[in-house]
Design an enzyme around this catalytic site. Structure first.
Site, mmCIF file in Angstrom:
data_model
loop_
_atom_site.group_PDB
_atom_site.id
_atom_site.type_symbol
_atom_site.label_atom_id
_atom_site.label_comp_id
_atom_site.label_asym_id
_atom_site.label_seq_id
_atom_site.Cartn_x
_atom_site.Cartn_y
_atom_site.Cartn_z
ATOM 1 C CG HIS A 22 -67.515 -91.815 -72.426
ATOM 2 N ND1 HIS A 22 -68.276 -90.700 -72.162
ATOM 3 C CD2 HIS A 22 -66.617 -91.437 -73.382
ATOM 4 C CE1 HIS A 22 -67.870 -89.697 -72.923
ATOM 5 N NE2 HIS A 22 -66.861 -90.113 -73.662
ATOM 6 C CG HIS A 452 -49.874 -42.515 -51.603
ATOM 7 N ND1 HIS A 452 -51.141 -42.793 -52.051
ATOM 8 C CD2 HIS A 452 -49.706 -43.235 -50.460
ATOM 9 C CE1 HIS A 452 -51.721 -43.646 -51.220
ATOM 10 N NE2 HIS A 452 -50.874 -43.933 -50.243
ATOM 11 C CG HIS A 880 -53.317 -35.051 -20.882
ATOM 12 N ND1 HIS A 880 -52.156 -35.621 -21.374
ATOM 13 C CD2 HIS A 880 -52.919 -33.959 -20.177
ATOM 14 C CE1 HIS A 880 -51.119 -34.897 -21.011
ATOM 15 N NE2 HIS A 880 -51.545 -33.884 -20.275
ATOM 16 C CB CYS A 901 -63.044 -22.094 -41.776
ATOM 17 S SG CYS A 901 -62.651 -23.862 -41.735
ATOM 18 C CB CYS A 918 -60.779 -27.518 -40.296
ATOM 19 S SG CYS A 918 -59.940 -25.936 -40.051
ATOM 20 C CG HIS A 929 -60.537 -25.783 -29.614
ATOM 21 N ND1 HIS A 929 -61.422 -24.937 -28.989
ATOM 22 C CD2 HIS A 929 -60.682 -27.008 -29.033
ATOM 23 C CE1 HIS A 929 -62.091 -25.615 -28.073
ATOM 24 N NE2 HIS A 929 -61.663 -26.874 -28.077
ATOM 25 C CB CYS A 951 -49.372 -38.123 -24.241
ATOM 26 S SG CYS A 951 -49.996 -38.092 -22.547
#
Length: 979
Positions: A22, A452, A880, A901, A918, A929, A951
């Site tokens: 003060h 997890h 590649h 799908c 997928c 694929h 690879c």
């Protein structure tokens, strides 16, 4: 103060009288003759070279003299919490109200928190700290904290008539010690109830000395009056401090539910004291209105209450500050066929070695490792699953491989079960040591991780949920009633959440990368609206981050706004931390930017809870340098070392949105979150900015962000570093390796006799965030050569993909749909988990001051070699890459379905023909694929990582950047950082 700044001592307490706050420049006032704190602050900024000093005044009377002395000085932030009663309480000044915020250059640097009713308690004071003081203080980033420490708000003081307990002063002190690298100087002001005064001062000193804060009871409902005051303070300061982002703005027809917030002071007909009407003379002797005897009764009315508080305050101090457990046996869990899996045995070894280098092991109690028993594991996992894991050790190789493929993002070997049991058992050993009183806190350097792991299955590199098992163990063996589990792993701890979703005795809080459920474990269970069920409703708190990398600023904001208020209201008896460090700077899977200093600050905040009983157990983290430095910093803070300097940065808007969403979901359950309401927006009334100044600030801000992006991209170094490598006269560690110093080891150092630190002359450019509040609610940033302050030389590089992804086909390590599986298997950043063609690999996506002052957060690549930096390595070239075709129309639709799908979950795009299929964990159409067409290069829509089947590895080459950029642009609506 000078001893603190010379680093002879870390902090200090001045037990002095008469008080000073003060005392004005030319007038004695309120028992005060000389304003000691104001003199110290002036000396610090005028003579000792400090740039920013924070004065916190928690005396129950407003320190009007201190306010006047710095009212136009932006170097000193004055923060006062005081009884006011709209001006009725002494010193009866209009200038003590919340709207007096400074003038000239000091506007915004004077903060008054006026208390307009008596009987304010711990809940009210902690709300002020959480909602106002600490956000501003961190943005201000002081070099020194001075406290005008009046104890006349303590319970029993007849002058203050407040109800703050002595223990609360310990907690307020501990909170301030996260600032200015612990440089806190506390000076006694008022306080007139001897019993509560002496107890509060003793607990304050005890905290400064490094003892844990005694436990507070559960905080209650902040009173209506303090809520109004806090919102009013935010209302007037929001134009100057960008940290206030958690209240919405009132629309023109709205009113704030707290009536006082809709108005501006003063209340009508308040008899304020002014220069014109103040008395010319004051009585020398104090006269008691009700007589001396009645005053004696009043002063001692609370003696029984204070005695009870003292009796209930546990001051027990364990013989060891921190214990630690580590066992080489946990290294034997390994991937048999997949080379370079990120959940690598070297993770725990590098952490343990870093503890040794810093001299931390010598300061910790070493705890014996052990295996968890069936009975202990069964508190979380089913008997059939435990038997399945036990039997896995005897399976032939092909059957073991089939078993691991039945789980999401897992690899297994014959030793997996033993290692997983040892990880859980080690966490239990630490729990025993802490709860039996051998150590105050604990660190478990364990693997494999656990958060997890579900009741009946392994997933995401995790087998047994060690932290969940430890929570049940603490309850069953030691009778612990309330446990807080804080999960800061970058991935959502789905297993822990599901274990306690209906349990109100376990508060689970998870801060994690979410990316609108596209980041591993790729489930909406991690969203903010998953709050628990039945009796556990409100006890599951998710803070899900979206849209780009997050770092220290975002996590610290979440702690201030959500974690700590809820934790104090819950009042845990034990804190368990699922401490994944995959949100750390440079982690190849997390893609986030938390520094070791950031982890240190989060640890410091948590250590105020539960009598300091905090147990930190390793979960994820895959950058060997980041995890070792980060976990060592956590241990150092638990041992009582000060928090490293952490420069302020404004949290991203997307993070603020996430935090606000969590606040909105949980404010119905937690009274401490009631501040999330609309308030008037005063910003247009004070926006009088010079256009050139505004333009310069914007350029500086953009420059800073560009620097961070570039540093993240290049993975240079980050240091929390005092150029001398020492702190005053404190003991010096001799264990720090030369490589930890990098370029700074050759710096010339110029030392001031008294300063916050030393001023190294760096040859390399270093950046410091110097923050200044501005009138358009933006942050001014300046770049300069650093002195003592922490510098940021680099930020965590992101390796391919959204936010730093490394992934492959089949569920990019950390992406949509989880599984680290599919064609070629992915290991990467923003996405789920992945597998190789052959293996289902894992959820890869998705001492003293001198220790910390010499800490290098992440070593420069050239100083340690690329192989040491990462547990997994992408190839920068592969034969590649020639098969990658140009991107059709520069557009990729990351929401496209599988062509075979129609799956919309976890898909990949072929970089040869750009057809979408997928992942392995859906129907394996990309695997098929790739095999049939011999299209070997593929990109994950989950984490934007690239995998080459030929690879059998990740690829990081500019040839694939156009595809990644297009996918990122479609997925997040912006350009990819560092591209």
């Amino acid at each position: 103060m000078e001893q603190i700044l010379k680093k002879k001592v870390r902090n200090g307490l001045a037990i002095i009288r008469p008080p000073g706050h003060h005392a004005m420049t030319e007038e004695f006032c309120g028992y005060c003759f000389i304003n000691q704190v104001a003199i110290a602050a002036k000396h610090a900024v005028d003579n000792l070279g400090l740039k920013r000093v924070l004065i916190v005044d928690w005396d129950v009377h407003h320190g009007q003299a201190t306010q006047q002395m710095f009212y136009d000085d932006p170097r000193v932030l004055y923060f006062s919490i005081h009884r006011y009663e709209y001006g009725k309480y002494w010193p009866n000044l209009r200038e003590s109200d919340y709207d007096f915020i400074g003038e000239g250059n000091g506007k915004g640097y004077n903060v008054n928190v006026p208390l307009n009713k008596i009987h304010m308690n711990d809940t009210d004071y902690l709300a002020i700290f959480h909602q106002v003081l600490m956000p501003i203080a961190h943005q201000f980033s002081p070099d020194l904290v001075l406290v005008s420490s009046g104890y006349d708000a303590a319970i029993g003081c007849p002058e203050g008539e407040m109800r703050v307990t002595p223990v609360a002063y310990a907690h307020m002190t501990h909170t301030l010690m996260s600032l200015a690298e612990g440089r806190v100087c506390i000076c006694l002001e008022g306080g007139y109830c001897i019993k509560s005064l002496s107890e509060a001062v003793a607990l304050t000193l005890r905290t400064l000395l490094g003892d844990s804060c005694p436990m507070l009871p559960a905080m209650g409902d902040p009173c209506h009056s303090i809520t109004s005051t806090i919102l009013n303070v935010i209302k007037v300061l929001r134009p100057y401090w960008s940290c206030f982002s958690y209240q919405t703005e009132l629309t023109w027809e709205e009113l704030c539910p707290f009536e006082d917030v809709n108005e501006m002071p003063p209340k009508p007909d308040m008899p304020f004291v002014t220069e014109e009407n103040k008395p010319k003379e004051f009585p020398i002797m104090y006269e008691f209105e009700d007589g001396v005897e009645e005053e004696y009764i009043i002063q001692h009315k609370f003696d029984p209450v204070i005695d009870q508080l003292i009796a209930e305050t546990s001051l027990a101090t364990p013989p060891n500050k921190t214990c630690i457990v580590y066992d080489e046996g946990m290294r034997v869990h390994h991937a048999i066929t997949f080379r370079g899996h990120p959940e690598d045995p070297d993770r725990v070894t590098s952490i343990f070695d870093k503890h040794s280098e810093w001299g931390l092991l010598d300061r910790c109690l070493r705890v014996q490792s052990r295996l968890a028993t069936d009975g202990e594991i069964q508190t979380v996992h089913s008997s059939s699953y435990i038997e399945q894991m036990q039997a896995s050790a005897e399976l032939p190789p092909m059957e073991l491989r089939n078993l691991q493929h039945s789980f999401n993002s897992i690899y297994m070997c014959p030793e997996t079960n033993v290692c997983a049991r040892m990880a859980a058992g080690c966490v239990l050993s630490v729990t025993d040591a802490v709860l039996s009183g051998q150590a105050n806190s604990g660190v478990a350097v364990v693997r494999p991780p656990g958060h997890h792991a579900e009741c009946t299955k392994a997933m995401g590199f995790c087998f047994f949920n060690s932290v969940a098992i430890a929570a049940k163990y603490a309850q069953n063996k030691f009778g612990i009633k309330r446990v807080l589990i804080l999960d800061w792993d970058v991935h959502h701890g789905n297993g822990t959440q599901h274990s306690f979703y209906e349990d109100p005795s376990i508060l689970f809080i998870s801060l994690h990368r979410y990316d609108h459920s596209f980041f591993y474990p790729s489930s909406t269970d991690g969203n903010h609206n998953m709050t628990g069920s039945e009796a556990g409703n409100g006890f599951n708190v998710n803070i899900p981050f979206n849209e780009g990398p997050k770092g220290d600023a975002e996590y610290k904001a979440a702690f201030q706004q959500v974690v700590m208020p809820i934790a104090y209201e819950f009042a845990p008896e034990l804190v368990l931390v699922s401490a994944g460090f995959d949100a750390a700077l440079g982690d190849p899977l997390g893609g986030y930017h938390i520094t070791p200093a950031g982890y240190g600050h989060m640890t410091h905040m948590l250590s105020s809870l539960a009598n300091g009983r905090v147990i930190v157990a390793l979960e994820g983290g895959y950058n060997l340098s980041s995890i070792s430095n980060s976990m060592a910093t956590v241990t150092s803070v638990l041992l009582g070392d000060p928090c490293p300097y952490l420069p302020y940065a404004q949290p991203q808007e997307s993070a603020v949105k996430s935090i606000n969403s969590t606040l909105d979901s949980h404010k119905q359950f937690w009274k401490c979150l009631k501040f999330r309401v609309p308030i008037p927006d005063l910003r247009p009334k004070v926006e009088e900015r010079n256009s050139e100044e505004e333009k310069e600030e914007k350029l500086e801000e953009e420059k800073f962000k560009e620097n961070i992006d570039e540093l993240a991209k290049n993975m240079t170094s980050v240091s929390v570093y005092d150029g001398t490598g020492q702190v005053g006269e404190e003991p010096k560690s001799t264990n720090q390796p030369e490589s930890c110093v990098t370029e700074q080891a050759t710096s010339n150092v110029e030392t001031d006799p008294i300063n916050v630190g030393t001023k190294p002359k760096m040859e390399t450019k270093q950046l410091e965030m110097e923050t200044t509040p501005t009138s358009n609610n933006t942050l001014t940033t300046k770049t300069k050569e650093l002195g003592d302050d922490t510098n940021v030389q680099g930020a965590g590089g992101t390796m391919g993909g959204a936010g730093g992804a490394m992934g492959g086909d089949g569920g990019a390590m950390g992406g949509a749909g989880g599984a680290m599986g599919g064609a070629g298997g992915a290991m990467g950043g923003a996405g789920g988990a992945g597998t190789s063609v052959d293996e289902n690999m894992g959820a890869v996506g998705g001492a003293n001051n001198s220790v910390l002052d010499r800490l290098n957060v992440v070593q420069a690549l050239e100083d340690m070699g690329h192989q040491q930096m990462y547990a997994i390595q992408p190839l920068t070239w592969c034969p590649h890459l020639d098969t990658v075709h140009s991107l059709p129309q520069r557009v990729l639709d990351t929401g496209a379905p599988c062509l075979d799908c129609g799956n919309l979950g976890e898909n990949w795009v072929c970089l040869v023909c750009y057809k979408v299929f997928c992942s392995r964990y859906v129907n394996e159409h990309m695997v098929i694929h790739g095999a049939m067409e011999q299209h070997l290069m593929t990109l994950s829509f989950s984490d934007l990582s690239v995998w080459c089947y030929g690879c059998d590895n990740y690829i990081d080459n500019q040839i694939v950047n156009a595809a990644k950029q297009a996918a990122y642009r479609h997925k997040f609506g912006t350009e990819m950082s560092g591209s």
